[in-house]
Scaffold this motif. Structure first.
Motif, PDB file in Angstrom:
ATOM      1  N   LYS A   1      -4.366  44.429   3.472  1.00 43.20           N
ATOM      2  CA  LYS A   1      -4.615  45.340   4.602  1.00 43.20           C
ATOM      3  C   LYS A   1      -5.244  44.529   5.720  1.00 43.20           C
ATOM      4  CE  LYS A   1      -3.826  48.835   1.959  1.00 43.20           C
ATOM      5  NZ  LYS A   1      -3.376  48.400   0.661  1.00 43.20           N
ATOM      6  N   ARG A   2      -5.699  45.088   6.738  1.00 43.43           N
ATOM      7  CA  ARG A   2      -6.356  44.320   7.784  1.00 43.43           C
ATOM      8  C   ARG A   2      -7.700  44.979   8.037  1.00 43.43           C
ATOM      9  NH1 ARG A   2      -3.439  43.157  11.357  1.00 43.43           N
ATOM     10  NH2 ARG A   2      -5.136  43.268  12.831  1.00 43.43           N
ATOM     11  N   SER A   3      -8.174  44.904   9.197  1.00 45.85           N
ATOM     12  CA  SER A   3      -9.467  45.531   9.468  1.00 45.85           C
ATOM     13  C   SER A   3      -9.269  46.718  10.406  1.00 45.85           C
ATOM     14  CB  SER A   3     -10.390  44.501  10.091  1.00 45.85           C
ATOM     15  OG  SER A   3      -9.652  43.626  10.882  1.00 45.85           O
ATOM     16  N   LEU A   4     -10.338  47.414  10.682  1.00 49.05           N
ATOM     17  CA  LEU A   4     -10.210  48.553  11.584  1.00 49.05           C
ATOM     18  C   LEU A   4     -10.241  48.049  13.028  1.00 49.05           C
ATOM     19  CD1 LEU A   4     -11.185  49.741   8.852  1.00 49.05           C
ATOM     20  CD2 LEU A   4     -12.118  51.570  10.251  1.00 49.05           C
ATOM     21  N   SER A   5      -9.961  48.941  13.947  1.00 50.13           N
ATOM     22  CA  SER A   5     -10.008  48.534  15.359  1.00 50.13           C
ATOM     23  C   SER A   5     -11.225  49.177  16.004  1.00 50.13           C
ATOM     24  CB  SER A   5      -8.767  49.031  16.059  1.00 50.13           C
ATOM     25  OG  SER A   5      -7.719  49.068  15.156  1.00 50.13           O
ATOM     26  N   ALA A   6     -11.643  48.624  17.106  1.00 46.47           N
ATOM     27  CA  ALA A   6     -12.823  49.165  17.790  1.00 46.47           C
ATOM     28  C   ALA A   6     -12.596  50.657  18.009  1.00 46.47           C
ATOM     29  CB  ALA A   6     -12.987  48.442  19.120  1.00 46.47           C
ATOM     30  N   TYR A   7     -11.407  51.008  18.240  1.00 45.99           N
ATOM     31  CA  TYR A   7     -11.068  52.414  18.467  1.00 45.99           C
ATOM     32  C   TYR A   7     -11.449  53.251  17.251  1.00 45.99           C
ATOM     33  CZ  TYR A   7      -8.556  56.407  20.228  1.00 45.99           C
ATOM     34  OH  TYR A   7      -8.237  57.638  20.698  1.00 45.99           O
ATOM     35  N   MET A   8     -11.274  52.716  16.097  1.00 42.35           N
ATOM     36  CA  MET A   8     -11.594  53.449  14.871  1.00 42.35           C
ATOM     37  C   MET A   8     -13.061  53.794  14.861  1.00 42.35           C
ATOM     38  SD  MET A   8      -8.730  53.577  13.476  1.00 42.35           S
ATOM     39  CE  MET A   8      -8.330  53.845  15.190  1.00 42.35           C
ATOM     40  N   PHE A   9     -13.891  52.859  15.176  1.00 46.92           N
ATOM     41  CA  PHE A   9     -15.343  53.100  15.198  1.00 46.92           C
ATOM     42  C   PHE A   9     -15.674  54.031  16.341  1.00 46.92           C
ATOM     43  CE2 PHE A   9     -14.203  48.898  13.826  1.00 46.92           C
ATOM     44  CZ  PHE A   9     -14.681  48.919  12.532  1.00 46.92           C
ATOM     45  N   PHE A  10     -15.056  53.786  17.453  1.00 43.24           N
ATOM     46  CA  PHE A  10     -15.291  54.612  18.642  1.00 43.24           C
ATOM     47  C   PHE A  10     -14.876  56.041  18.321  1.00 43.24           C
ATOM     48  CE2 PHE A  10     -12.980  56.731  21.927  1.00 43.24           C
ATOM     49  CZ  PHE A  10     -13.900  56.808  22.973  1.00 43.24           C
ATOM     50  N   ALA A  11     -13.746  56.194  17.743  1.00 44.25           N
ATOM     51  CA  ALA A  11     -13.242  57.524  17.406  1.00 44.25           C
ATOM     52  C   ALA A  11     -14.209  58.211  16.454  1.00 44.25           C
ATOM     53  CB  ALA A  11     -11.882  57.388  16.744  1.00 44.25           C
ATOM     54  N   ASN A  12     -14.766  57.462  15.559  1.00 46.16           N
ATOM     55  CA  ASN A  12     -15.715  58.054  14.601  1.00 46.16           C
ATOM     56  C   ASN A  12     -16.844  58.758  15.349  1.00 46.16           C
ATOM     57  OD1 ASN A  12     -15.573  57.505  11.537  1.00 46.16           O
ATOM     58  ND2 ASN A  12     -14.496  55.865  12.520  1.00 46.16           N
TER      59      ASN A  12
ATOM     60  N   ASP B   1     -16.536  63.738  16.813  1.00 50.68           N
ATOM     61  CA  ASP B   1     -17.457  64.881  16.782  1.00 50.68           C
ATOM     62  C   ASP B   1     -17.964  65.208  18.185  1.00 50.68           C
ATOM     63  OD1 ASP B   1     -18.629  62.220  15.675  1.00 50.68           O
ATOM     64  OD2 ASP B   1     -20.215  63.143  16.862  1.00 50.68           O
ATOM     65  N   ILE B   2     -18.033  64.218  19.028  1.00 51.35           N
ATOM     66  CA  ILE B   2     -18.514  64.471  20.393  1.00 51.35           C
ATOM     67  C   ILE B   2     -17.441  65.156  21.228  1.00 51.35           C
ATOM     68  CG2 ILE B   2     -19.127  63.345  22.541  1.00 51.35           C
ATOM     69  CD1 ILE B   2     -20.286  61.074  20.588  1.00 51.35           C
ATOM     70  N   VAL B   3     -16.297  64.532  21.305  1.00 51.78           N
ATOM     71  CA  VAL B   3     -15.206  65.115  22.091  1.00 51.78           C
ATOM     72  C   VAL B   3     -14.933  66.530  21.621  1.00 51.78           C
ATOM     73  CG1 VAL B   3     -12.753  64.958  22.537  1.00 51.78           C
ATOM     74  CG2 VAL B   3     -14.140  62.884  22.516  1.00 51.78           C
ATOM     75  N   ARG B   4     -14.836  66.677  20.322  1.00 60.67           N
ATOM     76  CA  ARG B   4     -14.555  68.000  19.772  1.00 60.67           C
ATOM     77  C   ARG B   4     -15.721  68.936  20.071  1.00 60.67           C
ATOM     78  NH1 ARG B   4     -13.962  69.344  14.020  1.00 60.67           N
ATOM     79  NH2 ARG B   4     -13.241  71.446  14.252  1.00 60.67           N
ATOM     80  N   ALA B   5     -16.902  68.383  20.174  1.00 57.37           N
ATOM     81  CA  ALA B   5     -18.075  69.216  20.440  1.00 57.37           C
ATOM     82  C   ALA B   5     -17.995  69.745  21.869  1.00 57.37           C
ATOM     83  CB  ALA B   5     -19.324  68.371  20.254  1.00 57.37           C
ATOM     84  N   GLU B   6     -17.457  68.946  22.749  1.00 58.59           N
ATOM     85  CA  GLU B   6     -17.350  69.387  24.146  1.00 58.59           C
ATOM     86  C   GLU B   6     -16.107  70.255  24.321  1.00 58.59           C
ATOM     87  OE1 GLU B   6     -18.332  66.511  27.035  1.00 58.59           O
ATOM     88  OE2 GLU B   6     -20.312  66.943  26.235  1.00 58.59           O
ATOM     89  N   ASN B   7     -15.145  70.064  23.406  1.00 58.48           N
ATOM     90  CA  ASN B   7     -13.918  70.863  23.492  1.00 58.48           C
ATOM     91  C   ASN B   7     -13.716  71.636  22.200  1.00 58.48           C
ATOM     92  OD1 ASN B   7     -12.780  69.425  26.041  1.00 58.48           O
ATOM     93  ND2 ASN B   7     -13.519  67.856  24.684  1.00 58.48           N
ATOM     94  N   PRO B   8     -14.515  72.625  21.967  1.00 61.99           N
ATOM     95  CA  PRO B   8     -14.422  73.435  20.734  1.00 61.99           C
ATOM     96  C   PRO B   8     -13.125  74.220  20.645  1.00 61.99           C
ATOM     97  CG  PRO B   8     -15.966  74.431  22.298  1.00 61.99           C
ATOM     98  CD  PRO B   8     -15.534  73.113  22.877  1.00 61.99           C
TER      99      PRO B   8
END
Length: 92
Positions: free
Chosen positions: A20-31, A35-42
């Motif tokens: 396999k490889r590693s995760l991307s910065a986006y993966m951590f960012f998305a983590n 919850d934040i984006v979804r929190a602002e857009n319920p």
DNA sequence: AGACTGATTGTTACC
DNA sequence: GGTAACAATCAGTCT
């Protein structure tokens, strides 16, 4: 040319041990954004969150991505071990 | 030495 | 379980 023209989902593995490889910065960012984006857009659907996330992701500047890249860097090392054993298994 | 490609990573939401 | 936009990746492979 096109580095990613055909992005078939559920890709398949061609390596035996598939390190396999590693995760991307986006993966951590998305983590953190998930919850934040979804929190602002319920109640928004993936289409909105997904796109919105990408826009916000770049909305940050290299300095803002630092925390994410930092994690990405760690994950990279993680993969290093995988590939290490993977190569070993193959060369074994 | 340099260039390329492919495979992978994780999220959400719905059937 | 699988798919789809969103983005990064980047390591291994090849000549």
């Amino acid at each position: 040319m096109a580095p990613s023209e055909k992005r078939k989902t559920t890709r398949k593995k061609k390596d035996p041990a598939a390190p396999k490889r590693s995760l991307s910065a986006y993966m951590f960012f998305a983590n953190e954004n998930r919850d934040i984006v979804r929190a602002e857009n319920p109640g928004i659907s993936f289409g909105q969150v997904g796109k919105l996330l990408g826009e916000r992701w770049k909305a940050l500047t290299g300095d803002d991505k630092v925390p994410y890249e930092n994690k990405a860097d760690q994950d990279k090392k993680r993969y290093e071990k995988e590939k290490a054993e993977y190569a070993k298994r193959n060369g074994n």
